[in-house]
Design an enzyme around this catalytic site. Structure first.
Site, PDB file in Angstrom:
ATOM      1  N   ARG A 176       0.799  -1.224   0.000  1.00  0.00           N
ATOM      2  CA  ARG A 176       0.000   0.000   0.000  1.00  0.00           C
ATOM      3  C   ARG A 176       0.835   1.279   0.000  1.00  0.00           C
ATOM      4  NH1 ARG A 176      -3.674  -1.297   4.927  1.00  0.00           N
ATOM      5  NH2 ARG A 176      -2.115  -2.918   5.246  1.00  0.00           N
ATOM      6  N   TYR A 236      36.732  27.576 -11.042  1.00  0.00           N
ATOM      7  CA  TYR A 236      36.618  26.463 -11.982  1.00  0.00           C
ATOM      8  C   TYR A 236      37.123  26.894 -13.353  1.00  0.00           C
ATOM      9  CZ  TYR A 236      34.272  22.524 -14.333  1.00  0.00           C
ATOM     10  OH  TYR A 236      33.985  21.408 -15.054  1.00  0.00           O
TER      11      TYR A 236
END
Ligand code: UD1
Ligand code: MG
Length: 487
Positions: free
Chosen positions: A19, A393
């Site tokens: 369920r 970066y």
């Protein structure tokens, strides 16, 4: 006094939990810091059992992996087909042939169970030298649960599943919580006699009680003080209800230790979190995982902290933090995002619309506005100007930026890593810093300003701008030109 007993804990966790309608096995659904299974194991923890056996079946690999993280000492035992709770316990005991003394069996889906309750059940069972003791509770709505059927003397006669019950039995509101203590030898013997003569054609663990009673063995019922602890979880509606109940329990216990929770209905604190006294937790706040909040800190409103350490007297307002460390009296937000390995020193500040990652910001240093600080070390008492980006970066690798102590960097700077700015250095607003700045220097890295006088009057004649410029020119000739310095 009862004899010390070797104890075995068996947790039943092989069911699918249909369920829940989930690809995740039911017992792995999370609930304020632990899975359902994790809560059950935690409730059994203080028993100090010699052995913990977890019966796995549906999603066995996932459940085993989870166990290896949260309870590496537990033994998973596979029940390939779910032929009933009695069958599951039989398989579990086969895996521990030397088990003696008390065997505690717990359904894997009762996460609100408290350790004290399990302990009280076991103590009552051992003191009475019973063959089997079931934890029972009076519930307002017993639908779907096994009923405790007592004889005229009030002794346990049998446990009957709702689908097998008579209308009179169904009217009973005393239910089986799915938590039991057994004497190992007598349990083993009774399990060998279980039938599948019931509506589901399964071996029911609960039938052990009638079998033992019929054999003249003492069986007992231990009543839970609070029926809420025995609530199971079968679907997501029940899961949400359990989450609300656990939230209230957790919040109440922190308030009792001296924490202010301004809106307990919207404050969700994992059971794994700690909060010290006089901390104030404002509304819509989630504290998760290994988060700790120090004395007198202010967290919220609208804040989520995951695995984050908040020092005493710090404040975190309308922010999100993961794996961060916020020093004592530091200030964060509103609207900050602290990502893993962000470390703020004492009285450091990360202000509005600032994101940090792998960044150490020293005592008293400030990043007040609109900035990204990634892969950086900032010393003490430095100030980072508004709208600064630590350009970490290069498209392939991440690089580090180091800013010294007592530095003052200008607004709208780019620090193109790897780069270092020395102690006491300044940088000019709008600079793109690509080279190291020595201590005490002022770095200027931007185009020179050039004013083309009268350009608007010549090139944009007739516009409002040109009109304004003309008026300003007249004014300037009247007053000799007024210039004010802004800040
Ligand atoms: C069970 C009890 C019921 C009790 C209720 C409390 C039985 C026959 N009935 O009913 O009296 O009121 O719990 O919540 O025991 N499981 C296995 N292997 C199996 C079957 C079940 O490991 O073959 C596990 C399930 O994963 C679950 C637990 O046993 O954790 C209970 O099973 P479930 O099917 O939920 O039993 P209930 O019908 O709730
Ligand atoms: Mg159940």
């Amino acid at each position: 006094m009862s004899q010390p007993h070797l104890r075995t804990v068996v947790v039943l966790a092989a069911g699918e939990g249909k369920r829940m309608k989930s690809s995740l096995p039911k017992v792995l659904h999370p609930l304020l810091g632990r899975t359902l299974l994790g809560h059950v194991l935690a409730a059994a923890g203080p028993l100090g059992a010699d052995r913990t056996v977890v019966v796995v079946g549906h999603g066995a690999d996932q459940v085993r992996e989870h166990l290896s993280e949260v309870a590496p000492g537990a033994t998973p035992v596979l029940q390939e087909r779910q032929l009933g709770t009695g069958h599951a316990v039989r398989i579990a005991l086969d895996a521990v042939p030397d088990a003696s003394g008390t065997v505690v069996v717990i359904n894997g889906d009762v996460p609100l169970l408290r350790p004290e309750t399990v302990q009280a059940l076991v103590e009552a069972h051992e003191e009475a030298a019973a063959a089997a003791t079931v934890l029972a509770a009076e519930v307002p709505d017993p639908t779907g649960l096994g009923r405790i059927v007592r004889d005229v003397q009030g002794q346990l006669e049998q446990i009957v599943e709702e689908r097998d019950a008579t209308p009179q039995q169904r009217a009973l509101r005393e239910i089986n919580a799915g938590i039991y203590a057994f004497d190992a030898a007598r349990l083993r013997e009774a399990l060998g006699k279980l039938s599948t003569d019931n509506d589901q054609g399964e071996e029911y663990l609960t039938d052990v009680f009638a079998l033992l009673r019929d054999a003249g063995e003492p069986v007992a019922v231990h009543c839970a003080a609070d029926h809420v602890e025995t609530l199971g979880c079968n679907d997501r509606v029940e899961l949400a209800a359990l989450r609300g109940l656990l939230r209230d329990r957790v919040n109440e216990s922190w308030m009792r230790t001296g924490v202010s929770i301004l809106d307990p209905h919207t404050t969700w604190i994992d059971v794994t979190v700690t909060v010290e006294r006089d901390a104030v937790i404002d509304q819509n706040t989630q504290l998760q995982g290994a988060t700790t909040v120090g004395e007198g800190a202010l967290v919220g409103p609208d804040t989520t902290l995951v695995d984050t350490v908040v020092g005493a007297g710090a404040s975190i307002v309308r922010s999100h933090a993961l794996g961060a460390e916020v020093g004592p009296q530091a200030s964060v937000g509103p609207y900050a995002y602290l990502r893993p390995e962000s470390r703020l020193g004492r009285k450091a500040k990360v202000g509005t619309f600032v994101e940090t990652k792998k960044a150490s910001i020293g005592d008293g240093s400030k990043v007040p506005h609109l900035s990204y600080v990634g892969d950086a070390t900032i010393g003490e008492h430095s100030n980072i100007g508004a709208a600064t980006v630590f350009v970490n970066y290069d498209g392939v690798r991440k690089h580090h930026t180091t800013i010294g102590s007592h530095a003052r960097t200008g607004a709208d700077n780019m620090f193109v890593a790897p780069v270092r700015v020395g102690d006491g250095a300044y940088t000019a607003a709008g600079s793109v810093i690509t080279g190291d700045v020595p201590p005490g220097a002022m770095a200027v890295a931007r185009g020179q300003q050039r004013n083309v006088e009268g350009w608007v009057l010549r090139k944009r004649a007739g516009t409002d701008a040109a009109e304004a410029a003309r008026r300003a020119g007249e004014g300037a000739s009247d007053t000799g030109g007024a210039a004010s310095e802004g800040d």
